[in-house]
Design an enzyme around this catalytic site. Sequence first.
Site, PDB file in Angstrom:
ATOM      1  N   LEU A 193       0.772  -1.164   0.100  1.00 49.57           N
ATOM      2  CA  LEU A 193       0.111   0.098  -0.183  1.00 49.57           C
ATOM      3  C   LEU A 193       0.707   1.342   0.084  1.00 49.57           C
ATOM      4  O   LEU A 193       0.403   2.334  -0.873  1.00 49.57           O
ATOM      5  CB  LEU A 193      -0.815  -0.005   1.193  1.00 49.57           C
ATOM      6  N   TRP A 251       7.824   3.679  21.794  1.00 48.64           N
ATOM      7  CA  TRP A 251       7.993   3.211  20.284  1.00 48.64           C
ATOM      8  C   TRP A 251       8.626   2.033  20.240  1.00 48.64           C
ATOM      9  O   TRP A 251       9.027   1.511  19.212  1.00 48.64           O
ATOM     10  CB  TRP A 251       8.816   4.283  19.483  1.00 48.64           C
ATOM     11  N   ASP A 293      15.318  13.549  22.990  1.00 52.68           N
ATOM     12  CA  ASP A 293      13.932  13.524  22.534  1.00 52.68           C
ATOM     13  C   ASP A 293      13.034  12.908  23.297  1.00 52.68           C
ATOM     14  O   ASP A 293      13.422  11.813  23.480  1.00 52.68           O
ATOM     15  CB  ASP A 293      13.801  13.298  21.176  1.00 52.68           C
ATOM     16  N   CYS A 295       6.606  16.444  19.770  1.00 45.43           N
ATOM     17  CA  CYS A 295       5.474  16.635  18.485  1.00 45.43           C
ATOM     18  C   CYS A 295       4.540  16.067  18.511  1.00 45.43           C
ATOM     19  O   CYS A 295       4.386  14.811  19.026  1.00 45.43           O
ATOM     20  CB  CYS A 295       6.533  16.548  17.311  1.00 45.43           C
ATOM     21  N   HIS A 322       5.468  17.749   8.249  1.00 46.45           N
ATOM     22  CA  HIS A 322       4.888  16.572   7.911  1.00 46.45           C
ATOM     23  C   HIS A 322       3.765  16.965   6.697  1.00 46.45           C
ATOM     24  O   HIS A 322       3.167  15.840   6.150  1.00 46.45           O
ATOM     25  CB  HIS A 322       4.033  16.057   8.940  1.00 46.45           C
TER      26      HIS A 322
END
Length: 779
Positions: free
Chosen positions: A26, A576, A614, A658, A709
């Site tokens: 995809l 993550w 971060d 973010c 983005h």
Amino acid sequence: MTTKPADAAARATVYGYPRQGPDRELKKAVEGYWKGRVTAGALRGTAAELRRANWRQLAGAGIDEVPTGDFSLYDHVLDTSVMVGAIPARHRAAVAADPLDGYFAMARGTRDVAPLEMTKWFDTNYHYLVPELGPDTVFAPDPVKQLVELAEALALGLTPRPVLVGPVTYLLLAKPAPGAPADFEPLSLLDRLLPVYAAVLAGLRAAGAEWVQLDEPALVQDRDAAELDAAARAYHMLGSLAERPKLLVASYFDRLGEALPVLAEAPVEGLALDFTGPAAGNLDDLAAVGGLPGKRLVAGVVDGRNIWAADLRKALATLGTLLGPADRVDVAASCSLLHVPLDATAETDLDPQVLPWLAFARQKTAEIATLAAGLSRGAEAVAGELAANRAALDSRAASPLTRDPAVRARTAAVTDADARRAQPYAERAAAQRARLRLPLLPTTTIGSFPQTGDLRAARADLRAGRIDTAGYEERMRDAVREVIAFQERTGLDVLVHGEPERNDMVQYFAEQLTGYLATRHGWVQSYGTRYVRPPILAGDISRPGPMTVRWTSYAQSLTDRPVKGMLTGPVTMLAWSFVRDDQPLGDTARQVALALRDEVEDLEAAGTAVIQVDEPALRETLPLRTADRPAYLAWATGAFRLTTGGVRADTQVHTHMCYAEFGDIVQAIDDLDADVISLEAARSHMQVAHELAAHGYPREAGPGVYDIHSPRVPGADEAARLLRTGLEAIPAERLWVNPDCGLKTRGWPEARASLENLVAAARAVRAELDDRPAPGARR
């Protein structure tokens, strides 16, 4: 365990499934369409074939009822906006001219038109496009996508259940459109929206849908009386429709709490509840409301967000307790399987002893089918599956991979003093100004620069053995030289080395830490065509050696401007990753923090004056229930301070966040005690700057002036306008100028132009401020 009579056999189902395909087909088709290499017809054909393959796999695994409508070319919330006709005014012409191009314009923006804002889907790492609604929004039903996918599944002879974002969640996730009154609440549009849902439901029923699932995950959050009343009104109205399918209202990610009696009393035929993790409280809540007599209960007893094999006997016991409170009990994962990779059997590089511990989407469907069979026919009917599952769980618990006594001893010895800078911020700020001598409104980037095809090819060549390590590292040094030279030419003040050697901001570090496992095919959608491979945090964490020092030092050798050392923080390393579930998250975070603390100290010893740690996931991992947040924030902020607490006063610590809502964690941002924080702000028009000001945030901040983005290049005037808005909230002496996030996903032409405009904007605004120098700054 009590079993069901044969005529009430439990059904196996899922709420959603990974969209990308086994080889990310995809992603390739969508990006090919954007580049003009794939036609619209070919893109739609690829999407249709992926849907059919998913449904066939689900049916083959024993899933009795397959989801439709969950598949998306970009984002399912954006699909919902299309379904209800909520097209922002600035995108209506594009959608009218070409619905597909207009759809992608809403997601990505165009040269002249900004996209919809993007933020995290509850406490996951999936990003959705935020609906923009105002008092003048006119809804209109457009169920074509849902009807097409329903017809496709019916044509395969399957039992489909269309899945829609529920109307209450849709409105609660929306934001006021630009120009809407300050007191406007999107939920006020509920009575206007419900007839559109009624029309969609009627159309699905006429097309052959027996059940439709309406997802209402927003109801697991703390909701006030007005919001609960809105939910009650919505489902009384929809449940009272004459022409509609049976309704299954689904929640996940946490317990329903005060919303459970509202939905239990609604005239709908079924509820889908999560019974994993914090949502296990739904068990007691269900008993407290007297169960769900006359209703179907879909029980999410397999964790849909993590990759560990379920404890099938424990899940069966949970299912057994639910047989009394509901008219029928069916079995599902806790949420859509969108949040896990596709197939663990593809990971042939992993230690064979580890593979039975893992359950990706395909393995979870097998677990669900096993549980449904066990619930219907008794545990003896699935005795072989239960025995294999027990062996896998025991193997994992006994493996030396999971425990390192030295790591545990070091973690146990941590004190409060280890997690505190020795000097207060005022002393640190003075020392840093003297050392760095930065101008007013200093400019920088967040860390990464474009990951070009050449860089990806170099990594592929190294993996394939076409080049050796020395050849690979020379290519990376070439990339660092290019990035440093560009930043100097452009006039940026604090530089980065660009991270060409990093495949991913978490995976790069995970591959160098003990206790982590890396996958080759474990892709998960983050947003749109952006896929990540979360590593698996399987055991105790330590750092065998420096991970970033030589790259940062090499970049610093090329310039006399400060180069930031770049690290990923401990909370993001957990959030993550697929994190271990056999100990408290705070314990795991402290292990990661100690490993990163060693790296911070080595960077400082090498002369690095600015170190960025971060933490974009700090907000996304915030528990959905307010009562659970203080404990989380205590260990999360403590882990960050443990990472950075040992540096000198004149070493400047940055952090970055973010694409999340920051207003409710401003105190936690303060508690990090970072010297500088950069945050996403471009799409939200500097909202976070005002939130920091309202809190009285005392340190330096860089609300982003460039939305990375989107492929559009903001002009210098646009960046300057955002910068002036930031100055309304943050004094110039404490305001930085930077993009929203790293530039990894952007191409060089747009990154180059955008950063040149960013620097031009900073210079223009400095001139407006009479070029006032910050204390100790170079002129």
